[in-house]
Design a protein around this motif. Structure first.
Motif, PDB file in Angstrom:
ATOM      1  N   LEU A   1      15.719 -12.945  28.913  1.00 50.79           N
ATOM      2  CA  LEU A   1      16.364 -13.667  30.005  1.00 50.79           C
ATOM      3  C   LEU A   1      15.448 -14.755  30.552  1.00 50.79           C
ATOM      4  O   LEU A   1      15.886 -15.862  30.865  1.00 50.79           O
ATOM      5  CB  LEU A   1      16.750 -12.687  31.111  1.00 50.79           C
TER       6      LEU A   1
ATOM      7  N   TRP B   1      16.158 -18.705  30.473  1.00 53.83           N
ATOM      8  CA  TRP B   1      16.148 -19.517  31.691  1.00 53.83           C
ATOM      9  C   TRP B   1      15.255 -20.740  31.532  1.00 53.83           C
ATOM     10  O   TRP B   1      15.598 -21.852  31.919  1.00 53.83           O
ATOM     11  CB  TRP B   1      15.685 -18.641  32.849  1.00 53.83           C
TER      12      TRP B   1
ATOM     13  N   HIS C   1      20.890 -22.852  38.237  1.00 52.68           N
ATOM     14  CA  HIS C   1      20.463 -21.546  38.721  1.00 52.68           C
ATOM     15  C   HIS C   1      21.615 -20.854  39.429  1.00 52.68           C
ATOM     16  O   HIS C   1      22.463 -21.467  40.042  1.00 52.68           O
ATOM     17  CB  HIS C   1      19.245 -21.668  39.640  1.00 52.68           C
ATOM     18  N   SER C   2      21.646 -19.533  39.328  1.00 54.33           N
ATOM     19  CA  SER C   2      22.733 -18.734  39.886  1.00 54.33           C
ATOM     20  C   SER C   2      22.634 -18.682  41.401  1.00 54.33           C
ATOM     21  O   SER C   2      21.554 -18.520  41.967  1.00 54.33           O
ATOM     22  CB  SER C   2      22.679 -17.317  39.316  1.00 54.33           C
TER      23      SER C   2
ATOM     24  N   THR D   1      25.861 -12.644  26.576  1.00 54.48           N
ATOM     25  CA  THR D   1      26.133 -12.800  28.000  1.00 54.48           C
ATOM     26  C   THR D   1      26.703 -11.543  28.647  1.00 54.48           C
ATOM     27  O   THR D   1      26.109 -10.960  29.527  1.00 54.48           O
ATOM     28  CB  THR D   1      27.101 -13.975  28.281  1.00 54.48           C
ATOM     29  N   GLU D   2      27.937 -11.143  28.273  1.00 51.38           N
ATOM     30  CA  GLU D   2      28.581 -10.013  28.906  1.00 51.38           C
ATOM     31  C   GLU D   2      29.786  -9.557  28.085  1.00 51.38           C
ATOM     32  O   GLU D   2      30.099 -10.148  27.051  1.00 51.38           O
ATOM     33  CB  GLU D   2      28.956 -10.359  30.343  1.00 51.38           C
TER      34      GLU D   2
ATOM     35  N   ASP E   1      31.013 -19.695  32.765  1.00 53.23           N
ATOM     36  CA  ASP E   1      29.590 -19.552  33.046  1.00 53.23           C
ATOM     37  C   ASP E   1      29.438 -18.442  34.079  1.00 53.23           C
ATOM     38  O   ASP E   1      29.772 -18.620  35.258  1.00 53.23           O
ATOM     39  CB  ASP E   1      29.034 -20.869  33.577  1.00 53.23           C
TER      40      ASP E   1
ATOM     41  N   THR F   1      26.910 -17.273  35.489  1.00 53.13           N
ATOM     42  CA  THR F   1      25.798 -17.408  36.438  1.00 53.13           C
ATOM     43  C   THR F   1      26.177 -18.202  37.684  1.00 53.13           C
ATOM     44  O   THR F   1      25.435 -18.194  38.667  1.00 53.13           O
ATOM     45  CB  THR F   1      24.594 -18.100  35.777  1.00 53.13           C
ATOM     46  N   SER F   2      27.290 -18.912  37.653  1.00 54.36           N
ATOM     47  CA  SER F   2      27.693 -19.714  38.806  1.00 54.36           C
ATOM     48  C   SER F   2      29.187 -19.992  38.706  1.00 54.36           C
ATOM     49  O   SER F   2      29.842 -19.610  37.729  1.00 54.36           O
ATOM     50  CB  SER F   2      26.908 -21.034  38.855  1.00 54.36           C
TER      51      SER F   2
END
Length: 550
Positions: free
Chosen positions: A9, A13, A126-127, A221-222, A256, A258-259
């Motif tokens: 991770l 990033w 960034h989240s 990711t998920e 996405d 993260t955001s």
């Protein structure tokens, strides 16, 4: 393993920060024109696959300017100014870019950029945590893991209410149908026993990550997309058999995780363009948007009118090109009306709500109507305690409209395999007419839970049943001539309103008859082929019914 994941991770990033610049904003640049030097509408085979052309031929749709790519010279000029051009959208004649504020001002001065042609669609990478996030992925309300071999009763129920066993009994498993699945990631898909056949039989024909366009890996990711895909494609008798395990698949990451910014709507649109060009028949999407990290991007209830949200407009275009778009209605069903999320408000898509095992609406399932008064959701499927694949070791149960929508995609794929001559509108019509609530559709259940046999044999049933079977009957439907008969109500007069697929009123007038034992007669002249809605009103009673004009 935990330390390895943390390192991965961190490296990811760092890579993101270096690649696009930490804190850099993303914009969409909209162009006034679309000059072409390489492609022509006279030779669509140069930019569309044969399968895409075949679908357009079936639907009677010609290639148009939205199918042509963005001008190369525009992209080159924009690329020389900005940090990076992420991708281009041919449907919206635009580029999605990474740029500074100074660069944005230079873009606005270009004579080929629209007057309002540079719009902020995402801030830095960034989240921001969950601040401002809706339940965009319709994240599961509950998860219970069970061991293999213990779930047959669960998936038998969710398949049974749709008639999937009967569909499979007819040999209809989605073969020859291409389904594009849009989501936030498909982690573990390549390790799950119940989806091993997708890889062994080359059923995944394309993958694309639109969040990280330079990445070739969608199995990251998920697992939300994994769960949705399993409800269409899984095939293991000991764990889960889904409706369309023989279909071909296009897997796209558009969300996405993260955001939350409007760029994800452009990601969805670009994925739809990609899937369209490859000839997809169905887009299955368990995504919805109304709230963002930047409140200025939020959609209000009045925006859910089928033509405002970018993702809704993209879904409309996909539908116009003959693609069946199936989307989750949302998980915001709590008290007030109009809690659906975009693109569930689209006039051209099937938006799917959730029922519990007693076949009543799940309390979380979003409801309509749309801002312009149309019924949404369209159809329902089990969304509470759904049996699905998520991890690689065992199936689990989870809840959400994200998991009811894919089941309808699978049902539609099986039916379309057996009725390849049907247009998209015909398929939609028969699915709606097969719904358990089709006699009295409303904005909580739509047309209800569809049924394979009623949808698949609906054309035959329409011929064999006499008008007297139902209190309200509209026939012949589909209509091939010019005279429509309407058996409705108990008086000698009623009001009708005819509405086209874009929600526009085509005609509105009174109907009269000499006796309430006779049907009303309505002359239909000079209307384009397609799906229409007729609203009938007598006193305080009103009903809406779909009409298919061939």
């Amino acid at each position: 393993m935990g330390n390895t994941k943390i390192c991965f991770l961190i490296l990811s990033w760092i890579f993101l920060s270096v690649s696009l610049g930490y804190g850099q904003d993303r914009y969409v640049v909209k162009y006034k024109y679309k000059p072409q030097t390489e492609y022509s509408l006279e030779s669509p085979e140069e930019f569309l696959t044969q399968k895409a052309l075949d679908r357009r031929a079936r639907e009677g749709v010609m290639a148009d300017s939205t199918d042509l790519p963005v001008s190369r010279k525009y992209v080159e000029k924009v690329g020389a100014i900005v940090d990076e051009v992420i991708y281009n959208s041919k449907w919206f004649n635009a580029s999605v870019i990474v740029a500074s504020e100074d660069q944005v001002e230079r873009l606005k001065a270009l004579d080929f950029v629209s007057e309002d042609g540079v719009e902020l669609i995402a801030k830095n990478f960034h989240s921001n945590g969950n601040n401002g996030r809706s339940n965009i992925l319709n994240f599961p309300i509950s998860i219970q893991v069970r061991t293999k071999g213990s779930s047959e009763d669960d998936y038998a129920f969710q398949n049974g209410i749709l008639g999937v066993p009967d569909m499979h009994g007819e040999g209809l498993t989605g073969k020859g149908i291409t389904i594009a699945v849009f989501d936030g990631g498909f982690m573990n898909t390549d390790e799950i026993e119940g989806m091993k056949h997708l890889f062994d039989e080359n059923k995944i024909i394309a993958t694309k990550d639109f969040v990280l366009p330079w990445s070739d890996n969608v199995f990251r990711t998920e697992t939300h997309g994994t769960s949705a895909l399993s409800l269409i494609a899984a095939n293991d008798v000991n764990t889960l058999v889904a409706g369309a395990y023989d279909a071909d698949y296009i897997l796209c990451i558009t969300e996405d995780v993260t955001s939350e910014y409007r760029i994800e709507e452009y990601n969805w649109a670009r994925a739809a363009e990609y899937a369209d060009s490859l000839g997809t028949d169905i887009i299955s999407s368990s995504l919805g948007y109304n709230y963002f990290n930047d409140p200025e991007m939020n959609y209000s209830k009045s925006d859910l009118d089928g033509e405002t949200a970018l993702i809704t407009r993209a879904a409309n275009i996909a539908s116009e090109k003959g693609i069946l778009v199936v989307t989750s209605a949302g998980n915001e069903g709590g008290g007030s009306a109009t809690t659906i999320t975009a693109p569930a408000d689209s006039k051209g898509v099937l938006s799917i709500g959730s029922v519990s095992k007693d076949l009543t609406r799940s309390s979380f399932s979003s409801i309509g109507p749309t801002a312009d008064g149309r019924i949404k959701p369209d159809l329902m499927a089990l969304g509470s305690g759904v049996r699905l694949w998520r991890g690689s070791n065992a199936t689990s149960t989870s809840s959400g409209t994200s998991f009811s929508a894919p089941q309808i995609s699978a049902l539609a794929a099986g039916i379309w395999q057996g009725r390849p001559e049907w247009t998209k509108d015909e398929l939609v019509y028969y699915l709606l007419m097969s719904g358990s609530n089709s006699d009295e559709p409303n904005s909580e259940l739509g047309y209800g839970v569809p049924n394979f046999e009623l949808a698949y044999y609906g054309e035959i049933l329409d011929v064999e049943l006499s008008p007297e079977v139902y209190e309200t009957k509209i026939y012949p439907n589909p209509l091939e001539g010019k005279e429509l008969f309407i058996k409705f109500g108990h008086e000698d007069q009623c009001t009708y309103t005819l509405i086209n697929g874009n929600g526009q009123i085509i005609s509105k007038d009174m109907l009269s008859r000499t006796s309430n034992k006779d049907p009303y007669e309505l002359k239909i002249n000079s209307l384009n082929k397609g799906l229409y809605i007729i609203e009938l009103i007598e006193g305080i009673s009103s009903e809406r019914h779909p009409i298919l004009i061939r």
